[in-house]
Scaffold this motif. Structure first.
Motif, PDB file in Angstrom:
ATOM      1  N   ALA A 208      60.408 -30.523 -14.293  1.00  0.00           N
ATOM      2  CA  ALA A 208      60.644 -30.501 -12.843  1.00  0.00           C
ATOM      3  C   ALA A 208      60.499 -29.072 -12.361  1.00  0.00           C
ATOM      4  CB  ALA A 208      62.033 -31.029 -12.502  1.00  0.00           C
ATOM      5  N   GLN A 209      59.989 -28.898 -11.141  1.00  0.00           N
ATOM      6  CA  GLN A 209      59.964 -27.579 -10.528  1.00  0.00           C
ATOM      7  C   GLN A 209      59.856 -27.729  -9.026  1.00  0.00           C
ATOM      8  OE1 GLN A 209      56.420 -25.055 -11.093  1.00  0.00           O
ATOM      9  NE2 GLN A 209      55.420 -26.783 -12.110  1.00  0.00           N
ATOM     10  N   GLY A 210      60.336 -26.728  -8.319  1.00  0.00           N
ATOM     11  CA  GLY A 210      60.310 -26.755  -6.866  1.00  0.00           C
ATOM     12  C   GLY A 210      61.436 -25.904  -6.324  1.00  0.00           C
ATOM     13  N   SER A 211      61.587 -25.900  -5.014  1.00  0.00           N
ATOM     14  CA  SER A 211      62.678 -25.139  -4.421  1.00  0.00           C
ATOM     15  C   SER A 211      64.000 -25.811  -4.758  1.00  0.00           C
ATOM     16  CB  SER A 211      62.510 -25.052  -2.904  1.00  0.00           C
ATOM     17  OG  SER A 211      62.786 -26.301  -2.302  1.00  0.00           O
ATOM     18  N   LYS A 212      65.049 -25.009  -4.771  1.00  0.00           N
ATOM     19  CA  LYS A 212      66.370 -25.573  -5.049  1.00  0.00           C
ATOM     20  C   LYS A 212      66.726 -26.628  -4.015  1.00  0.00           C
ATOM     21  CE  LYS A 212      69.958 -22.998  -4.274  1.00  0.00           C
ATOM     22  NZ  LYS A 212      70.952 -21.901  -4.407  1.00  0.00           N
ATOM     23  N   ALA A 213      66.379 -26.379  -2.764  1.00  0.00           N
ATOM     24  CA  ALA A 213      66.689 -27.336  -1.699  1.00  0.00           C
ATOM     25  C   ALA A 213      65.987 -28.665  -1.945  1.00  0.00           C
ATOM     26  CB  ALA A 213      66.287 -26.765  -0.349  1.00  0.00           C
ATOM     27  N   GLU A 214      64.717 -28.612  -2.360  1.00  0.00           N
ATOM     28  CA  GLU A 214      63.961 -29.839  -2.615  1.00  0.00           C
ATOM     29  C   GLU A 214      64.574 -30.631  -3.772  1.00  0.00           C
ATOM     30  OE1 GLU A 214      59.505 -28.231  -1.327  1.00  0.00           O
ATOM     31  OE2 GLU A 214      60.132 -28.233  -3.425  1.00  0.00           O
ATOM     32  N   LEU A 215      64.892 -29.933  -4.848  1.00  0.00           N
ATOM     33  CA  LEU A 215      65.436 -30.626  -6.011  1.00  0.00           C
ATOM     34  C   LEU A 215      66.830 -31.180  -5.742  1.00  0.00           C
ATOM     35  CD1 LEU A 215      64.221 -28.330  -8.929  1.00  0.00           C
ATOM     36  CD2 LEU A 215      63.256 -30.492  -8.143  1.00  0.00           C
ATOM     37  N   MET A 216      67.618 -30.444  -4.981  1.00  0.00           N
ATOM     38  CA  MET A 216      68.953 -30.944  -4.654  1.00  0.00           C
ATOM     39  C   MET A 216      68.868 -32.128  -3.704  1.00  0.00           C
ATOM     40  SD  MET A 216      71.214 -27.443  -4.391  1.00  0.00           S
ATOM     41  CE  MET A 216      72.783 -28.274  -4.201  1.00  0.00           C
TER      42      MET A 216
END
Length: 298
Positions: A208-216
């Motif tokens: 998984a990867q992406g902005s913290k906001a997206e993953l949260m």
């Protein structure tokens, strides 16, 4: 800027890092997360030219690390705080670093003050340092050349809670001034509050990867009711994925959908909110379960 493109490392028949691609942008802290043995340290060693990749490539500031002139002035690295000359004092280590990089000796005092090592502590031999003191010295050495990029592997190991908070503030300020930070950890909460971007690795592959906001935002909803067990059954009947959370249930659905279902079945809700860090932790554990030593409940 740090880039990794199709980075792969094999040791005989064992693949430690498998086709890893990501980038770390200026002005951000990127958390590099994964269980112990997932391949984080191997990736970082390849970025710093210490381990040759089997395939793929990495660049720092647009060049391979080995092609950077006087690399300590461009990239600060801390891969193993325990790998320091135990017979030298902390001040001697930083002074030698300053000499190699062509820095004024005053920079040594600036860094000792920055990381909170006193005059007395800096005069002690490193063999008498605690792990936390070695981490502070390692961070001081990484910052010595005023680099644009930091590559730090498990820098919070050995730090007490106050030290971890100090480190987070230091790295946040560094990134806010335009620096690039890659920060590895096997513990999500160590870097959750400081990271802008997350890269999660398990068994040598990015899961998984992406902005913290997206993953949260994609990590689900936490719900508590007066009868969680019964409501879990209702949620599963509706085809929703449900797992036990530290407080209540973690459901892979939007709060509106869960609230509507609760109203339909006359369920009394005690709490209903986006899962946030709890859901992110659960997602991390599920994504890396095959690479963890402890079993993760389904």
């Amino acid at each position: 800027m740090i880039t990794a493109e199709n980075l792969t490392k094999r040791y005989g028949g064992y693949t430690a890092v498998d086709d890893v691609t990501f980038e770390v942008r200026p002005g951000t802290v990127t958390g590099f997360l994964g269980p112990n043995g997932a391949g984080k340290s191997t990736c970082m060693r390849m970025m710093c030219g210490l381990t040759p990749p089997t395939a793929g490539a990495t660049t720092v500031l647009g060049k391979p690390y080995a092609a950077l002139p006087n690399p300590g002035r461009h990239v600060g690295v801390l891969l193993d705080a325990s790998a320091q000359h135990t017979g030298r004092t902390g001040r001697e280590v930083l002074t030698l670093g300053a000499m190699v990089m062509g820095l004024d000796r005053s920079r040594v005092d600036e860094m000792l003050d920055l990381v909170g090592l006193t005059e007395s502590e800096s005069g002690r031999r490193i063999g008498n340092y605690s792990l936390g003191m070695r981490q502070r010295l390692g961070i001081a050495h990484a910052l010595l050349g005023d680099p644009q990029v930091l590559i730090l592997d498990e820098p919070a190991n050995g730090l007490d809670p106050a030290g971890i908070r100090w480190m987070r503030g230091l790295l946040r300020g560094y990134a806010d001034e335009g620096g690039t930070v890659l920060l590895s950890s096997h513990l999500l909460h160590e870097i959750e509050v400081v990271a802008d971007e997350l890269v999660v690795i398990g068994r040598g592959r990015i899961v998984a990867q992406g902005s913290k906001a997206e993953l949260m935002a994609s990590s689900g909803t936490t719900v508590r009711t007066t009868d969680d067990a019964a409501f879990a059954g209702r949620l599963q009947e509706a085809g929703l994925q449900v797992t036990a959370a530290p407080s209540g249930l973690l459901v892979q659905a939007e709060p509106l959908q869960i609230g509507t279902l609760a109203a339909t079945h006359g369920v009394v809700l005690v709490e209903l909110k986006e899962a946030g860090s709890a859901g992110l932790e659960e997602m991390f554990l599920q994504l890396t379960a095959d690479d963890a030593r402890e079993e993760v409940a389904a």
